[in-house]
Structure formats: C-alpha cells, structure tokens
Scaffold this motif. Structure first.
Motif, mmCIF file in Angstrom:
data_model
loop_
_atom_site.group_PDB
_atom_site.id
_atom_site.type_symbol
_atom_site.label_atom_id
_atom_site.label_comp_id
_atom_site.label_asym_id
_atom_site.label_seq_id
_atom_site.Cartn_x
_atom_site.Cartn_y
_atom_site.Cartn_z
ATOM 1 N N GLN A 29 74.379 59.228 53.861
ATOM 2 C CA GLN A 29 73.333 59.206 54.374
ATOM 3 C C GLN A 29 72.405 58.289 54.976
ATOM 4 O O GLN A 29 71.371 58.265 56.238
ATOM 5 C CB GLN A 29 72.487 60.751 54.081
ATOM 6 C CG GLN A 29 70.800 61.123 54.420
ATOM 7 C CD GLN A 29 72.259 61.856 55.364
ATOM 8 O OE1 GLN A 29 73.015 61.958 55.699
ATOM 9 N NE2 GLN A 29 70.577 62.642 56.071
ATOM 10 N N TRP A 30 72.028 57.416 54.170
ATOM 11 C CA TRP A 30 71.200 56.229 54.060
ATOM 12 C C TRP A 30 71.754 55.252 55.443
ATOM 13 O O TRP A 30 71.317 55.198 56.107
ATOM 14 C CB TRP A 30 71.471 55.139 53.232
ATOM 15 C CG TRP A 30 70.313 54.185 53.357
ATOM 16 C CD1 TRP A 30 68.716 54.267 53.362
ATOM 17 C CD2 TRP A 30 70.553 52.876 54.193
ATOM 18 N NE1 TRP A 30 68.352 53.327 53.419
ATOM 19 C CE2 TRP A 30 68.812 52.154 53.864
ATOM 20 C CE3 TRP A 30 71.708 51.902 54.422
ATOM 21 C CZ2 TRP A 30 69.026 50.740 54.279
ATOM 22 C CZ3 TRP A 30 71.367 50.830 55.547
ATOM 23 C CH2 TRP A 30 69.738 50.194 54.736
ATOM 24 N N VAL A 31 73.538 55.183 55.184
ATOM 25 C CA VAL A 31 74.081 54.465 56.817
ATOM 26 C C VAL A 31 73.371 55.236 57.685
ATOM 27 O O VAL A 31 73.305 54.257 58.987
ATOM 28 C CB VAL A 31 75.377 53.659 56.421
ATOM 29 C CG1 VAL A 31 76.189 53.035 57.408
ATOM 30 C CG2 VAL A 31 75.337 53.323 55.367
ATOM 31 N N ASN A 32 73.449 56.451 57.493
ATOM 32 C CA ASN A 32 73.845 56.860 58.836
ATOM 33 C C ASN A 32 72.172 56.938 59.570
ATOM 34 O O ASN A 32 71.721 56.701 60.680
ATOM 35 C CB ASN A 32 73.846 59.277 58.453
ATOM 36 C CG ASN A 32 75.484 59.274 58.849
ATOM 37 O OD1 ASN A 32 75.939 58.492 60.058
ATOM 38 N ND2 ASN A 32 75.554 60.301 57.874
ATOM 39 N N ASN A 33 71.089 57.169 58.545
ATOM 40 C CA ASN A 33 69.568 56.919 59.444
ATOM 41 C C ASN A 33 69.318 55.497 59.158
ATOM 42 O O ASN A 33 68.427 56.025 59.705
ATOM 43 C CB ASN A 33 69.039 57.718 57.824
ATOM 44 C CG ASN A 33 69.305 58.719 57.818
ATOM 45 O OD1 ASN A 33 69.735 59.856 58.452
ATOM 46 N ND2 ASN A 33 68.725 59.242 56.170
ATOM 47 N N ASN A 34 70.101 54.666 58.763
ATOM 48 C CA ASN A 34 69.471 53.656 58.548
ATOM 49 C C ASN A 34 70.426 52.705 59.802
ATOM 50 O O ASN A 34 69.984 51.098 60.052
ATOM 51 C CB ASN A 34 68.460 52.805 57.253
ATOM 52 C CG ASN A 34 67.349 53.303 56.776
ATOM 53 O OD1 ASN A 34 66.603 53.382 57.051
ATOM 54 N ND2 ASN A 34 68.516 54.268 56.139
ATOM 55 N N VAL A 35 71.018 52.597 60.012
ATOM 56 C CA VAL A 35 72.605 51.505 60.660
ATOM 57 C C VAL A 35 73.355 52.435 62.051
ATOM 58 O O VAL A 35 72.504 51.890 63.015
ATOM 59 C CB VAL A 35 73.778 51.188 59.551
ATOM 60 C CG1 VAL A 35 74.523 50.048 60.334
ATOM 61 C CG2 VAL A 35 73.201 50.274 58.073
ATOM 62 N N VAL A 50 70.893 44.501 56.836
ATOM 63 C CA VAL A 50 70.976 45.913 56.540
ATOM 64 C C VAL A 50 71.215 45.574 54.668
ATOM 65 O O VAL A 50 70.852 46.827 54.562
ATOM 66 C CB VAL A 50 71.891 46.044 56.994
ATOM 67 C CG1 VAL A 50 72.186 48.039 56.561
ATOM 68 C CG2 VAL A 50 71.676 45.987 58.528
ATOM 69 N N ILE A 53 67.388 45.277 53.195
ATOM 70 C CA ILE A 53 66.987 47.020 53.327
ATOM 71 C C ILE A 53 67.297 47.352 52.734
ATOM 72 O O ILE A 53 66.003 48.038 51.995
ATOM 73 C CB ILE A 53 66.693 46.759 55.360
ATOM 74 C CG1 ILE A 53 66.592 45.442 55.983
ATOM 75 C CG2 ILE A 53 66.320 48.945 55.160
ATOM 76 C CD1 ILE A 53 66.520 46.128 57.124
ATOM 77 N N LEU A 54 68.574 47.640 52.521
ATOM 78 C CA LEU A 54 69.123 48.860 51.701
ATOM 79 C C LEU A 54 69.149 48.601 49.991
ATOM 80 O O LEU A 54 68.494 49.035 49.121
ATOM 81 C CB LEU A 54 70.887 48.616 51.501
ATOM 82 C CG LEU A 54 70.950 49.429 50.835
ATOM 83 C CD1 LEU A 54 70.903 51.171 50.639
ATOM 84 C CD2 LEU A 54 73.154 49.771 50.569
ATOM 85 N N THR A 57 65.186 49.666 49.275
ATOM 86 C CA THR A 57 65.364 50.859 49.346
ATOM 87 C C THR A 57 65.437 51.244 48.030
ATOM 88 O O THR A 57 64.611 51.774 47.681
ATOM 89 C CB THR A 57 66.189 51.557 50.355
ATOM 90 O OG1 THR A 57 66.101 51.796 51.662
ATOM 91 C CG2 THR A 57 66.257 53.488 49.766
ATOM 92 N N LEU A 69 63.626 58.695 50.058
ATOM 93 C CA LEU A 69 63.663 57.616 50.779
ATOM 94 C C LEU A 69 65.882 56.892 50.502
ATOM 95 O O LEU A 69 66.146 56.854 50.936
ATOM 96 C CB LEU A 69 63.468 56.692 49.701
ATOM 97 C CG LEU A 69 62.157 56.365 49.583
ATOM 98 C CD1 LEU A 69 61.814 54.960 49.056
ATOM 99 C CD2 LEU A 69 61.295 55.149 51.057
#
Length: 108
Positions: A29-35, A50, A53-54, A57, A69
């Motif tokens: 989900q984080w990759v979907n939202n942020n990358v 990236v 940033i992770l 987070t 988050l």
C-alpha cells in the motif's frame, strides 16, 4: 496464492535479490501511494531517495498514526489488515531491512 514483494538489484542487467517480504500488505500500500501503482509481477524502480522517505515514515509510526502513515490494504490475497502484533513485527522487519540497505547497499 500470497503476496510476495522482492527487492532486486539490477547492476549491468543482472538481477540479484536483496530483500523479500511475504504478506506485508502495508508495504504494498505504501508503494502504491508513494511510488507508483503495483502491478502483478512488475518491476518498480525504488531509489535511495524513496527508501529514505520510507525510512522516515517507519520512524514516525505510532499506534495513533499507523493507519494514516502505513495503512494496510483490503483484499483477499493481501493478508491481514489488523494493526496487531503481526503488523508491528512486519514494520520492525521492514525497518531493519531499510536501515541496513541504506547503510550498506551500493546505490551507484
């Protein structure tokens, strides 16, 4: 079927696995939202920036903000969506991997 996320290095067009996570749907989900949108069996470039940033987070996560988050993702194949001890174990595993990768991986 399961949810597997592998991180691979691609020096000179030779793939080498450098990390793997099973059923850590919050990472997906984080990759979907942020990358970018994750497609089945597709490669997504993940830069040092990236990962930083992770890392930021993950370092900010608390029980009060984790759903905002680093949220889990609903879906049959995505594993647990609970924010229980398994979620926090996954967070710890991802954090260790990100910290070690940023400290030791040769991004150039």
């Amino acid at each position: 079927m399961g949810l597997d996320i592998s991180f691979v290095a691609c020096p000179r067009d030779q793939l080498s696995e450098v990390g793997e996570f099973r059923k850590v749907n919050a990472l997906l989900q984080w990759v979907n939202n942020n990358v970018m949108s994750v497609e089945n069996c597709a490669y997504i470039p993940i830069s040092k920036e990236v990962l930083e940033i992770l890392q930021g987070t993950l370092n900010q996560l608390t029980t009060d903000n984790c759903q905002e988050l680093f949220p889990t993702q609903e879906g049959f194949f995505y594993g647990s969506t609970e924010y229980d001890e398994h979620y926090w174990e996954d967070v710890a595993d991802v954090k260790v991997w990100v910290d070690e990768t940023l400290a030791h991986f040769e991004f150039e």
